[in-house]
Design a protein around this motif. Structure first.
Motif, mmCIF file in Angstrom:
data_model
loop_
_atom_site.group_PDB
_atom_site.id
_atom_site.type_symbol
_atom_site.label_atom_id
_atom_site.label_comp_id
_atom_site.label_asym_id
_atom_site.label_seq_id
_atom_site.Cartn_x
_atom_site.Cartn_y
_atom_site.Cartn_z
ATOM 1 N N GLU A 15 7.262 0.915 -0.345
ATOM 2 C CA GLU A 15 6.963 2.298 0.044
ATOM 3 C C GLU A 15 8.236 3.139 0.142
ATOM 4 O O GLU A 15 8.310 4.220 -0.450
ATOM 5 C CB GLU A 15 6.166 2.299 1.354
ATOM 6 C CG GLU A 15 5.382 3.570 1.620
ATOM 7 C CD GLU A 15 6.170 4.653 2.316
ATOM 8 O OE1 GLU A 15 5.682 5.795 2.373
ATOM 9 O OE2 GLU A 15 7.284 4.359 2.815
ATOM 10 N N PRO A 16 9.284 2.686 0.842
ATOM 11 C CA PRO A 16 10.525 3.462 0.819
ATOM 12 C C PRO A 16 11.187 3.512 -0.564
ATOM 13 O O PRO A 16 11.829 4.505 -0.912
ATOM 14 C CB PRO A 16 11.419 2.767 1.847
ATOM 15 C CG PRO A 16 10.801 1.435 2.089
ATOM 16 C CD PRO A 16 9.339 1.596 1.835
ATOM 17 N N LEU B 85 9.017 14.792 -0.870
ATOM 18 C CA LEU B 85 8.096 14.200 0.084
ATOM 19 C C LEU B 85 7.334 13.050 -0.553
ATOM 20 O O LEU B 85 6.629 13.236 -1.550
ATOM 21 C CB LEU B 85 7.104 15.256 0.584
ATOM 22 C CG LEU B 85 6.017 14.765 1.534
ATOM 23 C CD1 LEU B 85 6.638 14.295 2.850
ATOM 24 C CD2 LEU B 85 4.990 15.859 1.804
ATOM 25 N N ALA B 86 7.510 11.871 -0.019
ATOM 26 C CA ALA B 86 6.728 10.697 -0.430
ATOM 27 C C ALA B 86 6.861 10.444 -1.929
ATOM 28 O O ALA B 86 7.985 10.415 -2.458
ATOM 29 C CB ALA B 86 5.266 10.843 -0.002
ATOM 30 N N TYR B 87 5.719 10.326 -2.650
ATOM 31 C CA TYR B 87 5.734 9.842 -4.035
ATOM 32 C C TYR B 87 4.341 9.994 -4.614
ATOM 33 O O TYR B 87 3.359 10.253 -3.904
ATOM 34 C CB TYR B 87 6.120 8.346 -4.056
ATOM 35 C CG TYR B 87 5.475 7.594 -2.919
ATOM 36 C CD1 TYR B 87 4.134 7.188 -2.982
ATOM 37 C CD2 TYR B 87 6.174 7.365 -1.738
ATOM 38 C CE1 TYR B 87 3.528 6.582 -1.903
ATOM 39 C CE2 TYR B 87 5.560 6.739 -0.654
ATOM 40 C CZ TYR B 87 4.241 6.362 -0.745
ATOM 41 O OH TYR B 87 3.634 5.770 0.323
ATOM 42 N N THR B 88 4.244 9.817 -5.917
ATOM 43 C CA THR B 88 2.963 9.811 -6.617
ATOM 44 C C THR B 88 2.525 8.359 -6.847
ATOM 45 O O THR B 88 3.332 7.430 -6.724
ATOM 46 C CB THR B 88 3.075 10.507 -7.971
ATOM 47 O OG1 THR B 88 3.961 9.730 -8.811
ATOM 48 C CG2 THR B 88 3.630 11.922 -7.830
ATOM 49 N N ALA C 246 -4.093 0.643 -2.496
ATOM 50 C CA ALA C 246 -3.600 -0.725 -2.698
ATOM 51 C C ALA C 246 -2.923 -0.899 -4.041
ATOM 52 O O ALA C 246 -3.398 -0.409 -5.072
ATOM 53 C CB ALA C 246 -4.754 -1.710 -2.575
ATOM 54 N N ASN C 247 -1.814 -1.618 -4.033
ATOM 55 C CA ASN C 247 -1.070 -1.959 -5.245
ATOM 56 C C ASN C 247 -0.887 -3.474 -5.280
ATOM 57 O O ASN C 247 -0.172 -4.031 -4.442
ATOM 58 C CB ASN C 247 0.305 -1.282 -5.259
ATOM 59 C CG ASN C 247 0.211 0.220 -5.359
ATOM 60 O OD1 ASN C 247 0.331 0.787 -6.426
ATOM 61 N ND2 ASN C 247 -0.006 0.882 -4.221
ATOM 62 N N PRO C 248 -1.517 -4.171 -6.230
ATOM 63 C CA PRO C 248 -1.374 -5.627 -6.300
ATOM 64 C C PRO C 248 0.085 -6.040 -6.478
ATOM 65 O O PRO C 248 0.852 -5.391 -7.197
ATOM 66 C CB PRO C 248 -2.210 -6.000 -7.528
ATOM 67 C CG PRO C 248 -3.211 -4.900 -7.649
ATOM 68 C CD PRO C 248 -2.488 -3.659 -7.213
ATOM 69 N N LEU C 249 0.453 -7.131 -5.814
ATOM 70 C CA LEU C 249 1.822 -7.633 -5.883
ATOM 71 C C LEU C 249 1.896 -8.826 -6.818
ATOM 72 O O LEU C 249 1.167 -9.798 -6.646
ATOM 73 C CB LEU C 249 2.303 -8.063 -4.495
ATOM 74 C CG LEU C 249 2.545 -6.971 -3.464
ATOM 75 C CD1 LEU C 249 3.007 -7.588 -2.150
ATOM 76 C CD2 LEU C 249 3.558 -5.960 -3.967
ATOM 77 N N ALA D 265 0.810 -1.213 0.000
ATOM 78 C CA ALA D 265 0.000 0.000 0.000
ATOM 79 C C ALA D 265 0.843 1.263 0.000
ATOM 80 O O ALA D 265 1.845 1.367 0.710
ATOM 81 C CB ALA D 265 -0.939 0.017 1.207
ATOM 82 N N SER D 266 0.402 2.214 -0.795
ATOM 83 C CA SER D 266 0.857 3.594 -0.662
ATOM 84 C C SER D 266 0.351 4.123 0.668
ATOM 85 O O SER D 266 -0.662 3.653 1.198
ATOM 86 C CB SER D 266 0.299 4.430 -1.811
ATOM 87 O OG SER D 266 0.345 5.809 -1.503
#
Length: 352
Positions: free
Chosen positions: A156-157, A296-299, A140-143, A94-95
């Motif tokens: 995430e990092p 900061l973070a990401y899109t 959510a991002n499917p793996l 997850a983002s």
């Protein structure tokens, strides 16, 4: 269920909570593994920095105590009404970026700069230092099968590193300095390689983290306790300096080092969370015309790119993990230990 709750500075507790039900547009995930992030430790040691303490967060309506944990992977066990494009049994990462979706930053494609920005696992609305976590389906991002649960918790990092490299304008064939080889610094190295950098210098005093930087693709690793980092960077770049420098350390001299090491009109990117102010000598900008920017973070697109890089298998992301602990041990063997001295640890995973 058990969950880690933030009550205030140096006050986190594993508590009993009801297992959440997914609301409209949410999913419920059984957590496989959750990473302890540097920002979690900053909140514990020097916060609250982003955790809402007195005023409820405008997106979640929550204030402390809140459940922590925003770097994680797990399996969907239930779908709320309106949660489309996903299915029960699907593995996801997850983002963490909670956004309103309607402010100028969101509509311009920069949700990480949302006017009412929040972070899942920091701003309330759930968190992944728990057995189960309910959160908006848009996170959510499917793996794919190629990505393990452990690597999924590192996406995430990695997305944060990808965004930082994007903010620097780094192009193929250019050079970079990464100050600090913690998890974010290592992910900047991975992202810089993916962007085509052909020279990546890392400054890191910890022998364990220095070895990890070399393993992840750094072309040179310097010890700031023994090396004049700026002088060595000049030497390694033919006297010119690097095209981009990234401060991921928030150490007393790290920002000055990054600024002094860039070439004329180079780019300095602050990726670190600072607990205290740090001095800046504007003359260093005057005489170099360097550009300083934040990251900061990401899109969402950058998180998707993190999935692609991890699935490609060019980097053994799991080698960053130095310990895995149970949720019952997260206070003493996680937060307290990392806040006092990370020692040989790079990334600690919690298995709820």
């Amino acid at each position: 269920m058990k969950a880690l709750r933030y009550h205030g500075r140096a006050d986190v507790r594993v508590e009993d909570l009801p297992t959440p039900d997914p609301a409209d547009g949410e999913i419920l995930v059984r957590i496989a593994t959750t990473g302890i992030c540097g920002s979690d430790i900053h909140e514990y040691r020097g916060g609250p920095l982003a955790i809402p303490l007195d005023t409820p967060h405008p997106l979640t309506g929550d204030r402390a105590p809140v459940t922590m944990g925003h770097e994680f992977s797990g399996t969907i066990v239930a779908l709320g009404s309106g949660a489309t494009g996903l299915r029960v049994g699907q593995r996801v990462a997850a983002s963490a970026v909670l956004r309103c979706g309607t402010c100028p930053s969101c509509t311009a494609g920069h949700p990480q700069l949302c006017r009412t920005l929040g972070f899942h696992g920091i701003s309330g609305g759930g968190g992944a230092f728990a057995e189960f976590d309910a959160f908006p389906a848009y996170l959510a991002n499917p793996l794919p099968d190629e990505i393990s649960d452990e690597a999924g918790a590192l996406l995430e990092p990695l997305a944060t590193g990808i965004h930082a490299v994007g903010r620097s304008g780094l192009t193929p064939g250019q050079s970079a300095l990464v100050v600090g080889a913690g998890p974010i610094g290592l992910m900047v190295v991975v992202a810089a390689l993916a962007a085509g950098a052909d020279q990546i210098i890392v400054s890191e005093p910890s022998p364990v983290r220095a070895k990890a930087a070399a393993r992840f693709g750094a072309t040179a690793v310097l010890d700031p306790k023994a090396d004049d980092v700026v002088a060595r960077v000049r030497e390694l770049t033919g006297g010119h300096g690097v095209d981009a420098a990234f401060d991921t350390a928030a150490a007393p001299t790290s920002f000055d080092t990054a600024l002094a090491a860039v070439r004329p009109r180079g780019h300095v990117v602050n990726v670190a969370v600072w607990e205290n102010p740090t001095p800046l000598q504007p003359n260093a900008l005057l005489f170099s015309e360097a550009t300083i920017t934040g990251s900061l973070a990401y899109t969402p697109a950058e998180f998707t790119r993190a999935v692609e890089i991890a699935a490609g298998g060019a980097h053994d992301l799991e080698s960053m993990v130095t310990r895995s602990i149970a949720l019952a041990d997260v206070v003493t063997h996680g937060f307290e230990r990392l806040a006092a001295d990370p020692g040989a640890d790079i990334k600690v995973l919690v298995r709820p």
